[in-house]
Design a protein around this motif. Structure first.
Motif, mmCIF file in Angstrom:
data_model
loop_
_atom_site.group_PDB
_atom_site.id
_atom_site.type_symbol
_atom_site.label_atom_id
_atom_site.label_comp_id
_atom_site.label_asym_id
_atom_site.label_seq_id
_atom_site.Cartn_x
_atom_site.Cartn_y
_atom_site.Cartn_z
ATOM 1 N N LYS A 151 0.810 -1.211 0.000
ATOM 2 C CA LYS A 151 0.000 0.000 0.000
ATOM 3 C C LYS A 151 0.852 1.273 0.000
ATOM 4 N N ILE A 152 0.304 2.310 -0.633
ATOM 5 C CA ILE A 152 0.884 3.643 -0.536
ATOM 6 C C ILE A 152 -0.174 4.576 0.037
ATOM 7 N N LEU A 153 0.259 5.770 0.423
ATOM 8 C CA LEU A 153 -0.668 6.776 0.941
ATOM 9 C C LEU A 153 -0.458 8.077 0.196
ATOM 10 N N VAL A 154 -1.568 8.691 -0.210
ATOM 11 C CA VAL A 154 -1.517 9.981 -0.898
ATOM 12 C C VAL A 154 -2.449 10.953 -0.188
ATOM 13 N N PHE A 155 -2.305 12.231 -0.537
ATOM 14 C CA PHE A 155 -3.166 13.265 0.030
ATOM 15 C C PHE A 155 -4.202 13.703 -1.004
ATOM 16 N N ASN A 156 -5.416 13.914 -0.549
ATOM 17 C CA ASN A 156 -6.508 14.330 -1.422
ATOM 18 C C ASN A 156 -6.129 15.616 -2.162
ATOM 19 N N GLY A 157 -6.294 15.598 -3.492
ATOM 20 C CA GLY A 157 -5.925 16.750 -4.311
ATOM 21 C C GLY A 157 -4.513 16.697 -4.838
ATOM 22 N N VAL A 208 -6.777 8.772 -7.037
ATOM 23 C CA VAL A 208 -7.894 8.570 -6.124
ATOM 24 C C VAL A 208 -8.267 9.911 -5.498
ATOM 25 N N ARG A 209 -9.445 9.959 -4.906
ATOM 26 C CA ARG A 209 -9.889 11.193 -4.259
ATOM 27 C C ARG A 209 -10.852 10.843 -3.138
ATOM 28 N N LEU A 210 -11.080 11.791 -2.258
ATOM 29 C CA LEU A 210 -12.055 11.644 -1.189
ATOM 30 C C LEU A 210 -13.364 12.317 -1.600
ATOM 31 N N VAL A 211 -14.456 11.615 -1.424
ATOM 32 C CA VAL A 211 -15.788 12.163 -1.663
ATOM 33 C C VAL A 211 -16.624 11.879 -0.427
ATOM 34 N N GLY A 212 -16.998 12.936 0.276
ATOM 35 C CA GLY A 212 -17.744 12.740 1.506
ATOM 36 C C GLY A 212 -16.977 11.946 2.534
ATOM 37 N N GLY A 213 -15.644 12.084 2.504
ATOM 38 C CA GLY A 213 -14.803 11.384 3.458
ATOM 39 C C GLY A 213 -14.473 9.960 3.080
ATOM 40 N N ARG A 214 -14.963 9.492 1.933
ATOM 41 C CA ARG A 214 -14.707 8.114 1.499
ATOM 42 C C ARG A 214 -13.830 8.117 0.250
ATOM 43 N N PRO A 215 -12.951 7.106 0.098
ATOM 44 C CA PRO A 215 -12.055 7.058 -1.065
ATOM 45 C C PRO A 215 -12.740 6.452 -2.298
ATOM 46 N N PHE A 216 -12.462 7.065 -3.454
ATOM 47 C CA PHE A 216 -12.965 6.572 -4.730
ATOM 48 C C PHE A 216 -11.896 6.785 -5.798
ATOM 49 N N ASN A 217 -11.995 6.028 -6.890
ATOM 50 C CA ASN A 217 -11.203 6.372 -8.074
ATOM 51 C C ASN A 217 -11.577 7.777 -8.526
ATOM 52 N N ARG A 218 -10.603 8.534 -9.014
ATOM 53 C CA ARG A 218 -10.911 9.855 -9.549
ATOM 54 C C ARG A 218 -11.838 9.726 -10.746
ATOM 55 N N PRO A 219 -12.827 10.598 -10.879
ATOM 56 C CA PRO A 219 -13.734 10.498 -12.019
ATOM 57 C C PRO A 219 -13.019 10.812 -13.324
ATOM 58 N N GLY A 220 -13.504 10.198 -14.395
ATOM 59 C CA GLY A 220 -12.975 10.518 -15.715
ATOM 60 C C GLY A 220 -11.815 9.666 -16.167
ATOM 61 N N ALA A 239 -9.821 7.038 -17.962
ATOM 62 C CA ALA A 239 -10.143 6.280 -19.172
ATOM 63 C C ALA A 239 -9.715 4.828 -19.034
ATOM 64 N N GLY A 240 -10.626 3.918 -19.294
ATOM 65 C CA GLY A 240 -10.292 2.498 -19.327
ATOM 66 C C GLY A 240 -9.863 1.916 -18.002
ATOM 67 N N GLU A 241 -10.213 2.555 -16.910
ATOM 68 C CA GLU A 241 -9.786 2.057 -15.592
ATOM 69 C C GLU A 241 -10.852 1.132 -15.015
ATOM 70 N N PHE A 242 -10.517 -0.141 -14.840
ATOM 71 C CA PHE A 242 -11.467 -1.113 -14.316
ATOM 72 C C PHE A 242 -11.112 -1.581 -12.914
ATOM 73 N N ARG A 243 -9.952 -1.156 -12.406
ATOM 74 C CA ARG A 243 -9.527 -1.584 -11.074
ATOM 75 C C ARG A 243 -10.024 -0.623 -10.007
ATOM 76 N N ASP A 244 -10.190 -1.140 -8.805
ATOM 77 C CA ASP A 244 -10.451 -0.300 -7.645
ATOM 78 C C ASP A 244 -9.097 0.134 -7.091
ATOM 79 N N LEU A 245 -8.667 1.341 -7.434
ATOM 80 C CA LEU A 245 -7.341 1.808 -7.048
ATOM 81 C C LEU A 245 -7.224 2.008 -5.540
ATOM 82 N N THR A 246 -8.360 2.135 -4.867
ATOM 83 C CA THR A 246 -8.300 2.373 -3.421
ATOM 84 C C THR A 246 -7.941 1.105 -2.643
#
Length: 460
Positions: free
Chosen positions: A165-171, A182-194, A196-203
């Motif tokens: 695992k690695i750790l990054v900061f939102n933004g 990845v990004r935080l949405v409502g305090g929860r981690p998600f793949n960044r929107p947009g 292309a062709g990403e099928f993995r859960d990067l979180t």
């Protein structure tokens, strides 16, 4: 007193109708000034998907991309003869100006000796010690982009820690490294929107928290399963977020306690000084990455390792299964990069040049702030060395979530096109402006004047 009617929706204190009016008028002025460009690129460049060589060229808010004829120092001239004071500078790629004379001479010299041959040249003999002197770490490798350098450094971090695992900061922004998307949405981690062709859960293999949030960092590192924290010293490829006092000291202390490596990506914050934010503020990373301007505009990047990481990686490399490491590209560490990088490190990234850049950046900061105060707009200015940004929100930002909320794309696009029509170019993706060694006080004054005219029009 707030002069804006809060009962009406606004963007950065300006009504949407006003923004649309300004942008439409400025788009017409832009087109009228560029008949040749409109004919050649107005409907896209032939043969290119989307009409441009790289898709993000369509992200400029101008009606069509500026078709450049030439660039020198801190000035760009388009094919219609329009001259622009360039404060974008290739979004840091040309931070030291377009074709710095020492780099141009080095390129000409090397061009007659071969461009790539998978072997070192004599310039490579000088570069290793120069990197040690500038950035402190003892061991270095050359890559072609900061994305490559970050990707390779993360491989080393995982290899020596045996953690995934690695750790990054939102933004955050670390090029197109998959794990950082990845990004935080409502305090929860998600793949960044947009993506292309990403099928993995990067979180699954990337933890994400807010910048400056030390309690969250302590919790994230508690299980000692993070291989590496990768961060910019200042969040830059969003609305700029500065570190709070004590943040970097605590970040280093917590990562050491958890056995987690710390990677500092200085690709944008090299604006701080000859050794970047790291040297100026005494940061102590295990891994260090710098791309974009390190070779004066020639595609190149560097990544460095501490003595401890290098020793651990050498031990790992001796015992790993034979085969391709997944690190390295054929054109990395070519002699053209060596020549341009040596010239940049020896003759361009000097204390004298940085003193000039910092002086004019302070002048720009003060000038833009005075305009914002005079127009009574709810905006502010942030700066890291020679990198200055106006943000269409009232207060300094603390984290990536606040930076995302402060982003005002419609308003920023209108300002950008209006500034172009005043003879000034700033970065298209955010309101970033860079001062180079070639930038003059007159150019800074023109930018402040242009910004004042545009801001007054929006605030009227």
């Amino acid at each position: 007193m707030n002069i804006f009617d809060n009962s009406k929706p606004s963007i950065g204190g300006v009504s949407p109708a006003r923004i649309a009016e300004v942008r439409e008028a400025e788009a017409a002025i832009f087109r009228k000034a560029r008949p040749k460009s409109a004919a050649k690129i107005g409907n896209g460049l032939p043969g290119f998907f989307g009409g441009v060589p790289m898709h993000w060229m369509n992200d400029w808010p101008t009606p069509f991309p500026i078709l450049v004829d030439s660039a020198k120092g801190a000035t760009i001239t388009d094919i219609d003869g329009n001259r622009l004071d360039d404060f974008c500078l290739g979004d840091t790629g040309s931070m030291f100006g377009h074709s710095p004379p020492p780099v141009a001479r080095a390129i000409r010299r090397q061009a007659g000796r071969g461009l790539t041959y998978m072997l070192p040249s004599e310039d490579a003999l000088a570069i290793g010690p120069l990197l040690q002197q500038h950035f402190g770490l003892p061991f270095w490798q050359i890559a072609t982009t900061a994305t490559d350098a970050n990707r390779f450094a993360l491989r080393v971090a995982r290899a020596v820690t045996t953690r995934e695992k690695i750790l990054v900061f939102n933004g955050c922004y670390h090029g197109s490294v998959d794990e950082t998307m990845v990004r935080l949405v409502g305090g929860r981690p998600f793949n960044r929107p947009g993506l292309a062709g990403e099928f993995r859960d990067l979180t699954r293999a990337t933890d994400i928290i807010e910048f400056n949030d030390l309690p969250a960092l302590e919790v994230a590192l508690r299980d000692k399963d993070i291989a590496c924290v990768i961060t910019e010293p200042v969040l830059t490829n969003c609305c700029m977020v500065l570190p709070e006092p004590g943040f970097h000291e605590a970040l280093r202390k917590l990562t050491c306690a958890a056995g987690t490596l710390l990677l500092i990506d200085e690709t944008h914050t090299i604006s701080t000084g000859p050794g970047g934010f790291t040297r100026k503020y005494g940061l102590q990373p295990d891994l260090f990455v710098l791309g974009k301007p390190i070779a004066g505009g020639v595609p190149a990047s560097i990544w460095g390792m501490s003595e401890d990481v290098a020793s651990r990686y050498a031990a790992y490399f001796r015992t790993k299964e034979p085969g391709y490491s997944g690190m390295g590209t054929t054109l990395s560490a070519n002699p053209l990069q060596f020549a341009a990088m040596r010239a940049t490190l020896e003759e361009v990234m000097t204390d004298k040049n940085y003193a000039h850049m910092d002086h004019l950046a302070r002048r720009l900061d003060a000038g833009l702030t005075a305009v914002i105060d005079r127009c009574r707009l709810p905006w502010h200015v942030s700066r890291v060395g020679a990198r200055v940004e106006f943000i269409c929100a009232p207060d300094p930002l603390r984290n990536g979530g606040e930076a995302e909320a402060a982003h005002a794309p419609e308003l920023e696009a209108a300002i950008h096109v209006a500034l172009v029509n005043h003879g000034v170019l700033i970065a298209p993706f955010h309101n970033m402006m860079l001062i180079s060694p070639a930038t003059t006080a007159l150019q800074v004054n023109r930018l402040i004047t242009a910004f004042g005219a545009v801001a007054a029009r929006l605030a009227a």
